[in-house]
Scaffold this motif. Structure first.
Motif, PDB file in Angstrom:
ATOM      1  N   VAL A  37      37.680 -76.962  -5.501  1.00  0.00           N
ATOM      2  CA  VAL A  37      38.534 -77.806  -6.295  1.00  0.00           C
ATOM      3  C   VAL A  37      37.319 -79.237  -6.262  1.00  0.00           C
ATOM      4  CG1 VAL A  37      40.251 -79.527  -6.545  1.00  0.00           C
ATOM      5  CG2 VAL A  37      40.829 -77.134  -5.765  1.00  0.00           C
ATOM      6  N   VAL A  66      36.659 -83.099  -6.453  1.00  0.00           N
ATOM      7  CA  VAL A  66      37.525 -84.393  -6.381  1.00  0.00           C
ATOM      8  C   VAL A  66      36.490 -85.469  -6.981  1.00  0.00           C
ATOM      9  CG1 VAL A  66      38.638 -85.791  -4.582  1.00  0.00           C
ATOM     10  CG2 VAL A  66      38.556 -83.602  -4.157  1.00  0.00           C
ATOM     11  N   GLU A 122      42.817 -83.429   0.683  1.00  0.00           N
ATOM     12  CA  GLU A 122      42.655 -82.151  -0.369  1.00  0.00           C
ATOM     13  C   GLU A 122      42.793 -80.869   0.526  1.00  0.00           C
ATOM     14  OE1 GLU A 122      42.680 -80.073  -3.862  1.00  0.00           O
ATOM     15  OE2 GLU A 122      43.156 -82.179  -3.368  1.00  0.00           O
ATOM     16  N   GLU A 145      39.879 -76.731 -10.430  1.00  0.00           N
ATOM     17  CA  GLU A 145      39.987 -77.778 -11.359  1.00  0.00           C
ATOM     18  C   GLU A 145      39.454 -79.022 -10.965  1.00  0.00           C
ATOM     19  OE1 GLU A 145      44.062 -78.579 -11.554  1.00  0.00           O
ATOM     20  OE2 GLU A 145      44.399 -78.783  -9.194  1.00  0.00           O
ATOM     21  N   THR A 146      39.559 -79.936 -11.788  1.00  0.00           N
ATOM     22  CA  THR A 146      38.919 -81.524 -11.322  1.00  0.00           C
ATOM     23  C   THR A 146      40.183 -82.182 -10.907  1.00  0.00           C
ATOM     24  OG1 THR A 146      36.718 -81.277 -12.647  1.00  0.00           O
ATOM     25  CG2 THR A 146      37.640 -83.323 -12.091  1.00  0.00           C
ATOM     26  N   ARG A 147      39.902 -82.759  -9.837  1.00  0.00           N
ATOM     27  CA  ARG A 147      41.101 -83.886  -9.529  1.00  0.00           C
ATOM     28  C   ARG A 147      40.564 -85.061  -9.243  1.00  0.00           C
ATOM     29  NH1 ARG A 147      45.942 -80.599  -7.936  1.00  0.00           N
ATOM     30  NH2 ARG A 147      46.520 -82.374  -6.729  1.00  0.00           N
ATOM     31  N   HIS A 148      41.489 -86.270  -9.371  1.00  0.00           N
ATOM     32  CA  HIS A 148      40.998 -87.593  -9.339  1.00  0.00           C
ATOM     33  C   HIS A 148      41.582 -88.264  -7.984  1.00  0.00           C
ATOM     34  CE1 HIS A 148      38.834 -88.965 -13.134  1.00  0.00           C
ATOM     35  NE2 HIS A 148      38.365 -87.620 -12.512  1.00  0.00           N
ATOM     36  N   TRP A 149      40.959 -89.015  -7.125  1.00  0.00           N
ATOM     37  CA  TRP A 149      41.536 -89.419  -5.813  1.00  0.00           C
ATOM     38  C   TRP A 149      42.226 -90.853  -6.457  1.00  0.00           C
ATOM     39  CZ3 TRP A 149      43.397 -89.161  -1.430  1.00  0.00           C
ATOM     40  CH2 TRP A 149      43.408 -90.245  -0.657  1.00  0.00           C
ATOM     41  N   THR A 204      45.300 -86.774  -4.716  1.00  0.00           N
ATOM     42  CA  THR A 204      44.500 -86.266  -5.571  1.00  0.00           C
ATOM     43  C   THR A 204      45.592 -85.879  -6.541  1.00  0.00           C
ATOM     44  OG1 THR A 204      44.201 -83.958  -4.605  1.00  0.00           O
ATOM     45  CG2 THR A 204      42.538 -85.617  -4.078  1.00  0.00           C
ATOM     46  N   ILE A 205      44.917 -86.198  -7.858  1.00  0.00           N
ATOM     47  CA  ILE A 205      45.785 -85.955  -9.094  1.00  0.00           C
ATOM     48  C   ILE A 205      45.076 -85.103  -9.965  1.00  0.00           C
ATOM     49  CG2 ILE A 205      47.039 -87.077 -11.085  1.00  0.00           C
ATOM     50  CD1 ILE A 205      47.079 -89.666  -9.477  1.00  0.00           C
ATOM     51  N   PRO A 206      45.703 -84.000 -10.599  1.00  0.00           N
ATOM     52  CA  PRO A 206      44.865 -82.996 -11.498  1.00  0.00           C
ATOM     53  C   PRO A 206      44.309 -83.880 -12.700  1.00  0.00           C
ATOM     54  CG  PRO A 206      47.059 -81.921 -10.824  1.00  0.00           C
ATOM     55  CD  PRO A 206      47.103 -83.580 -10.255  1.00  0.00           C
ATOM     56  N   SER A 207      43.218 -83.565 -12.885  1.00  0.00           N
ATOM     57  CA  SER A 207      42.459 -84.054 -14.353  1.00  0.00           C
ATOM     58  C   SER A 207      42.337 -82.999 -15.403  1.00  0.00           C
ATOM     59  CB  SER A 207      41.318 -84.864 -13.740  1.00  0.00           C
ATOM     60  OG  SER A 207      40.778 -85.379 -14.854  1.00  0.00           O
TER      61      SER A 207
END
Length: 486
Positions: free
Chosen positions: A219, A221, A237, A254-258, A265-268
């Motif tokens: 993943v 981040v 994470e 996936e790419t997640r944002h902090w 962390t939130i899915p982006s």
């Protein structure tokens, strides 16, 4: 179930401290200036414009690669990396793909047991930065914004991307690696490494695995703008993936944002792969060929690296690891330490003075040691007076502050403050004590009446006397005078 092991690799973008952009002559100054004022047809990607490679950016990247023991490729090419974002006006980024500038290096950090571990550098390549979106929300975040504006001043700023192998085994170690790299680029003078301003940005790839098993789904981040945020994001994470595994859930690549406010962390978006970018060699840029002699010259010109300075300060100066780490965190401060010692200041006094007074001034003023309005020889002269006992530390601080304020030497500052360079003793000190006792006769009588069993009143008189002498007396002699007279 065995404990899961975190597997972490980092992608670090470092803005290079050149005056002009990567492929044009526009200024790289984009903070606090009028939006879209430092742009041209080249960095905007307008039809018919032709990019040219910034030589200084190449030199800076090679210096960094050599400091990390990378192999520098003498022939490399630039590619077009296609993706569609509003802050990338030409819809592609000039980058490097299968022929990066440098490969196969390493940086050493400590593991969680304190042992030294090498984190391998997979590649170092050059590219250009994108522009910046300015959202209408008060927080500056996209969420809830009514509109967003595009500022292209940052588009085209030289970026150096450093990609590690997945050798990092904890969030703490990831933080130490980035801290070490930031210190390195500052020592080399290739970047200011300011994470909050975006000069150094970190993306982390993290997966977990059981001992002896293969890596899990990784993943990515993003959006970690401080060392603390990096560590906390990776810790979160790791726990999130571990709990998902224990519950039998699949980890989605996936790419997640902090989210620093919510500590999650939130899915982006789904993770892009190389084929998604449709790389191909940039037809407007010739292959970049670097002469071996240039690489040798740059290698010889490398400064003493931070970990080398740290070791020397501990071995040659006899400093503790904690003292040496503070003094070598910044190259300008380490150089100042060396210069003060060469000018005759004692190691102990110079070390203490830098870690207390000088670093305070540098941080308050936001300047480097080279910008101090006082010559190093004058600071060393002041520290010699402290070391000989001719000035107390308290008096020396007053002198130092006046030297900074008026850009004057030690002698002038001492004269203005009415200080004497030497211990106040004998009849002169006795006269000061008589004055203090006379002005505080009620306290004296209480002491004589036996109302000072804990000695606080004696300490009170002693403190007044030390202030009257501006610290230029021996505290023991002051106490002795007071006791004998009472």
């Amino acid at each position: 179930m065995n404990e899961f092991i975190p597997v972490i690799g980092l992608e670090i973008h470092v803005q290079l401290a050149t005056k002009s952009k990567m492929f044009c002559s526009c200024s790289t100054d984009y903070i606090g200036v009028k939006p879209n004022s430092h742009v041209c047809p080249i960095c905007l990607g307008l039809p018919g414009s032709l990019p040219m490679i910034n030589e200084k950016a190449i030199m800076y990247a090679i210096r960094t690669a050599l400091a990390m023991r990378c192999k520098v490729n003498t022939r490399t090419i630039f590619h077009r990396k296609h993706y569609f974002y509003p802050d990338l006006p030409k819809a592609y980024q000039i980058s490097q793909y299968d022929l990066p500038l440098a490969v196969d290096g390493y940086l050493e950090v400590s593991d969680d047991d304190g042992k030294t571990q090498r984190i391998r550098i997979q590649r170092l390549h050059l590219e250009e930065d994108a522009g910046k979106l300015v959202h209408s929300t008060a927080s500056g975040r996209l969420m809830g914004a009514e509109y967003s504006l595009v500022d292209c001043n940052r588009a085209g700023v030289p970026l150096m991307e450093i990609v590690t192998h997945p050798d990092i085994a904890s969030a703490k170690q990831a933080r130490e690696f980035v801290s070490r790299l930031r210190q390195l680029v500052r020592y080399l003078g290739v970047s200011d490494g300011d994470m909050e301003a975006g000069s150094l940005r970190v993306d982390a790839n993290i997966s977990i695995m059981e001992p002896g098993c293969e890596y899990g789904e990784k993943v990515e981040v993003k959006n970690m703008n401080s060392l603390r945020a990096l560590e906390r994001a990776l810790e979160y994470e790791y726990e999130r993936q571990k709990e998902a595994k224990k519950e039998g859930k699949a980890i989605v690549s996936e790419t997640r944002h902090w989210d620093d406010g919510s500590n999650i962390t939130i899915p982006s978006r789904s993770k892009e792969e190389a084929e998604d970018y449709r790389y191909f060699p940039d037809p407007d840029l010739p292959p970049l060929v670097v002469d071996e002699r240039v690489i040798v010259q740059l290698c010889k010109g490398l400064p003493e690296l931070p970990w080398e300075v740290l070791g020397r300060f501990m071995s040659d100066y006899g400093l503790s690891s904690d003292e040496a780490e503070v003094l070598t965190e910044r190259r300008d401060v380490a150089l100042l330490m060396d210069e003060l010692v060469k000018e005759g200041a004692s190691i102990k006094v110079a070390s203490n003075w830098i870690r207390t007074e000088i670093l305070r001034v540098l941080n308050e003023r936001g300047i480097s040691a080279e910008d101090l309005p006082v010559q190093t020889s004058e600071i060393a002269g002041l520290l010699l007076l402290v070391d000989r006992g001719d000035l107390s530390t308290t008096a020396a601080k007053e002198v130092f502050n006046l030297m900074l304020e008026k850009s004057i030497n030690v002698e002038e500052a001492v004269k203005i403050l009415g200080l004497s360079t030497g211990k106040l003793t004998g009849p002169e000190l006795e006269a000061v004590i008589d004055k203090v006792l006379s002005e505080n006769s009620d306290v004296v009588e209480e002491i004589r009446a036996g109302k000072d069993k804990k000695g606080k009143k004696i300490k009170f008189l002693q403190g007044i006397a030390m202030r009257e002498t501006k610290g230029q007396a021996d505290p023991k002699e002051v106490q002795s005078f007071i006791m004998s007279k009472i």
